[in-house]
Design an enzyme around this catalytic site. Sequence first.
Site, PDB file in Angstrom:
ATOM      1  N   GLY A  30       0.785  -1.234   0.000  1.00 41.08           N
ATOM      2  CA  GLY A  30       0.000   0.000   0.000  1.00 41.08           C
ATOM      3  C   GLY A  30       0.811   1.274   0.000  1.00 41.08           C
ATOM      4  O   GLY A  30       0.336   2.303   0.472  1.00 41.08           O
ATOM      5  N   ARG A  60      -4.433  -8.070 -10.160  1.00 37.35           N
ATOM      6  CA  ARG A  60      -5.395  -8.850 -10.943  1.00 37.35           C
ATOM      7  C   ARG A  60      -5.760  -8.091 -12.203  1.00 37.35           C
ATOM      8  O   ARG A  60      -5.847  -6.877 -12.181  1.00 37.35           O
ATOM      9  CB  ARG A  60      -6.699  -9.065 -10.176  1.00 37.35           C
ATOM     10  CG  ARG A  60      -6.546  -9.545  -8.812  1.00 37.35           C
ATOM     11  CD  ARG A  60      -7.870 -10.047  -8.232  1.00 37.35           C
ATOM     12  NE  ARG A  60      -7.576 -11.234  -7.494  1.00 37.35           N
ATOM     13  CZ  ARG A  60      -7.420 -12.446  -7.982  1.00 37.35           C
ATOM     14  NH1 ARG A  60      -7.613 -12.673  -9.227  1.00 37.35           N
ATOM     15  NH2 ARG A  60      -7.091 -13.454  -7.221  1.00 37.35           N
ATOM     16  N   ILE A 115      -8.452  -6.735 -14.656  1.00 37.52           N
ATOM     17  CA  ILE A 115      -9.850  -6.327 -14.502  1.00 37.52           C
ATOM     18  C   ILE A 115     -10.646  -6.906 -15.671  1.00 37.52           C
ATOM     19  O   ILE A 115     -10.244  -6.778 -16.832  1.00 37.52           O
ATOM     20  CB  ILE A 115      -9.968  -4.783 -14.491  1.00 37.52           C
ATOM     21  CG1 ILE A 115      -9.114  -4.177 -13.380  1.00 37.52           C
ATOM     22  CG2 ILE A 115     -11.422  -4.351 -14.382  1.00 37.52           C
ATOM     23  CD1 ILE A 115      -9.568  -4.455 -11.980  1.00 37.52           C
ATOM     24  N   HIS A 161       2.207   1.451 -13.301  1.00 37.17           N
ATOM     25  CA  HIS A 161       3.054   0.291 -13.588  1.00 37.17           C
ATOM     26  C   HIS A 161       4.522   0.712 -13.539  1.00 37.17           C
ATOM     27  O   HIS A 161       4.876   1.767 -14.073  1.00 37.17           O
ATOM     28  CB  HIS A 161       2.706  -0.276 -14.971  1.00 37.17           C
ATOM     29  CG  HIS A 161       3.445  -1.532 -15.282  1.00 37.17           C
ATOM     30  ND1 HIS A 161       3.123  -2.746 -14.705  1.00 37.17           N
ATOM     31  CD2 HIS A 161       4.509  -1.759 -16.095  1.00 37.17           C
ATOM     32  CE1 HIS A 161       3.958  -3.670 -15.160  1.00 37.17           C
ATOM     33  NE2 HIS A 161       4.809  -3.096 -15.998  1.00 37.17           N
TER      34      HIS A 161
END
Length: 192
Positions: free
Chosen positions: A12, A91, A93, A109
């Site tokens: 996070g 994940r 989407i 990214h």
Amino acid sequence: MNNIAIFASGSGSNFDAIVQKVEKGELDVNIALLVCDRIGAPVIEKAQKYEIDTVVYRPKSFSDKSEYERAVLDDCRKRDVEFIVLAGYMRLIGPTLLQPFEQRIINIHPSLLPAFPGKDAIGQALEKRVKVTGVTIHFVDGGMDTGPIIAQEAIEVSDADTAIDIKRKIQAVEHRLYPKVIQSLFIKEESQ
């Protein structure tokens, strides 16, 4: 003020950077929800510290990806989420979320896309011995790190840099650039 949901799977650090900019008044959004797909991920504790609503789902406990994303979509709708910010969400989407949030999901990214998409972009950059890598912020589409690019910033890689060194350089850029880009997207949207 726009309601956003932040999706994260790990520590996070980008979540934390975004929340701090909101608290300092430098980012004009309301973080309505944290969505996490890993029980026990450190980002959950950070969200609790900031008193941000959090949902944690184990995707494997759903019959398929669509059912998982419908549950997430319901949580977003309950909180009037207008925009989804991926911050280390590991994940892809699927259409269940992509369709209602078309051009309203962004991702960060750790490479200069299209170079080194997917997992371990830093490791890929080290393996190829590149002299420059960086950060890309892009809209999310159905592919892996293939959506339209919003912003990029390069960092230099020296021969002595380790994966940890590169990660530190990239995170310094991410923590500054991501909130700035999020803010610019909402300013653009309000003027339309």
